[in-house]
Design a protein around this motif. Sequence first.
Motif, PDB file in Angstrom:
ATOM      1  N   ALA A   1      -5.718   1.676  -4.411  1.00 26.47           N
ATOM      2  CA  ALA A   1      -4.850   1.432  -3.258  1.00 26.47           C
ATOM      3  C   ALA A   1      -5.353   0.256  -2.422  1.00 26.47           C
ATOM      4  N   ALA A  14       5.666  11.659   3.040  1.00 26.51           N
ATOM      5  CA  ALA A  14       4.413  12.306   3.446  1.00 26.51           C
ATOM      6  C   ALA A  14       4.594  13.379   4.494  1.00 26.51           C
ATOM      7  N   GLN A  65      -3.782  11.651  -8.437  1.00 27.48           N
ATOM      8  CA  GLN A  65      -4.688  11.878  -7.315  1.00 27.48           C
ATOM      9  C   GLN A  65      -4.977  10.555  -6.610  1.00 27.48           C
ATOM     10  N   TYR A  66      -5.068  10.601  -5.270  1.00 25.91           N
ATOM     11  CA  TYR A  66      -5.289   9.378  -4.503  1.00 25.91           C
ATOM     12  C   TYR A  66      -6.530   8.635  -4.991  1.00 25.91           C
ATOM     13  N   ASP A  67      -6.327   7.367  -5.315  1.00 22.46           N
ATOM     14  CA  ASP A  67      -7.399   6.508  -5.807  1.00 22.46           C
ATOM     15  C   ASP A  67      -7.611   5.402  -4.773  1.00 22.46           C
ATOM     16  N   GLU A  68      -8.655   5.555  -3.979  1.00 16.85           N
ATOM     17  CA  GLU A  68      -8.912   4.603  -2.902  1.00 16.85           C
ATOM     18  C   GLU A  68      -9.131   3.187  -3.419  1.00 16.85           C
ATOM     19  N   PHE A  83       1.651   7.141  -6.577  1.00 20.14           N
ATOM     20  CA  PHE A  83       0.766   8.311  -6.728  1.00 20.14           C
ATOM     21  C   PHE A  83       1.559   9.608  -6.593  1.00 20.14           C
ATOM     22  N   TYR A  84       2.439   9.636  -5.605  1.00 20.83           N
ATOM     23  CA  TYR A  84       3.207  10.849  -5.325  1.00 20.83           C
ATOM     24  C   TYR A  84       4.144  11.205  -6.477  1.00 20.83           C
ATOM     25  N   TRP A 114       7.538   5.854   2.568  1.00 26.08           N
ATOM     26  CA  TRP A 114       6.303   6.617   2.323  1.00 26.08           C
ATOM     27  C   TRP A 114       6.059   7.661   3.410  1.00 26.08           C
ATOM     28  N   TYR A 159       0.841  -1.197   0.000  1.00 30.06           N
ATOM     29  CA  TYR A 159       0.000   0.000   0.000  1.00 30.06           C
ATOM     30  C   TYR A 159       0.878   1.250   0.000  1.00 30.06           C
ATOM     31  N   ARG A 209       1.100   4.350  -2.738  1.00 29.02           N
ATOM     32  CA  ARG A 209       1.026   5.769  -2.402  1.00 29.02           C
ATOM     33  C   ARG A 209       2.250   6.529  -2.928  1.00 29.02           C
TER      34      ARG A 209
END
Length: 268
Positions: free
Chosen positions: A42, A266, A36-39, A30-31, A262, A23, A27
């Motif tokens: 993920a 973040a 854009q965060y795709d639930e 994505f970064y 990650w 996971y 992420r």
Amino acid sequence: MKLLKQIFDFYLNSSIHVALSCYALVRITFYFFHIQYDESMALFVFFGTIVGYNFVKYDALVRVKKKPIGNQLKIIAVLSFVSLLLVGYYFFHLKRITQIVSVVIFAITALYTLPFFPNRKNARNWAGVKIYIVALCWVGATLVLPYINAEVPFTANFFIKCIQRFVLVFVLILVFEILDLANDDPHLQTVPQTIGVKRTKILGFSLLVPFWVLGILSFTLHDLVINLIMVVTLMLFILFANTNRSKYYTSFWVESVPIFWWLMIAFL
């Protein structure tokens, strides 16, 4: 204290920790590609990792060795079944091309576990190829799937990141193979079995240098510093790896490297 250890062991044995690592890599994908965060994407990878890893770990134990199923294994089986249902749910939220590629990755995982060909061993026991199959599956699940699902055009940067991700997972598996050297079947021809522990460590160090250098082409200074911290951390894990280390050395600490990476991206 005993209860906490049992909970912690369940967390590791049920593959929740390795799923968090995957996971985290999604992420990170994505970064780096500004997706854009795709639930759905993920969580598909998160629950898919639980299903895939538990299938790989416990299939032979139950199906082939006929070991009695204890309470922890029963709970893991329930968790895996619920995860499978969630994988199916999130699967239908993905783009068609992503669904196709994910089925291919699942087929490779199944080939890794089940002997599809008569009188042949499964891919997990093919001499010298285990590390490549696992690394390719991780690259496919944590980078290729999120990338194509976001419908981002293919660029040179995508292929650079694929190489980097493959190298990262390859090196992580090298640490596992060093610790498992005493227990692995000699016919597996793992890297430490083939070239020895010392040369395996040198190989790991050597691969991490271009892993970081390649980042100069596409990362910001902030990302390069974070990557350097992550690389140095992984080098230390390689340096101190030996067959006498506890199982937690790899199953928790080494598999925490992507999560650590990650979290630095973040919050730093």
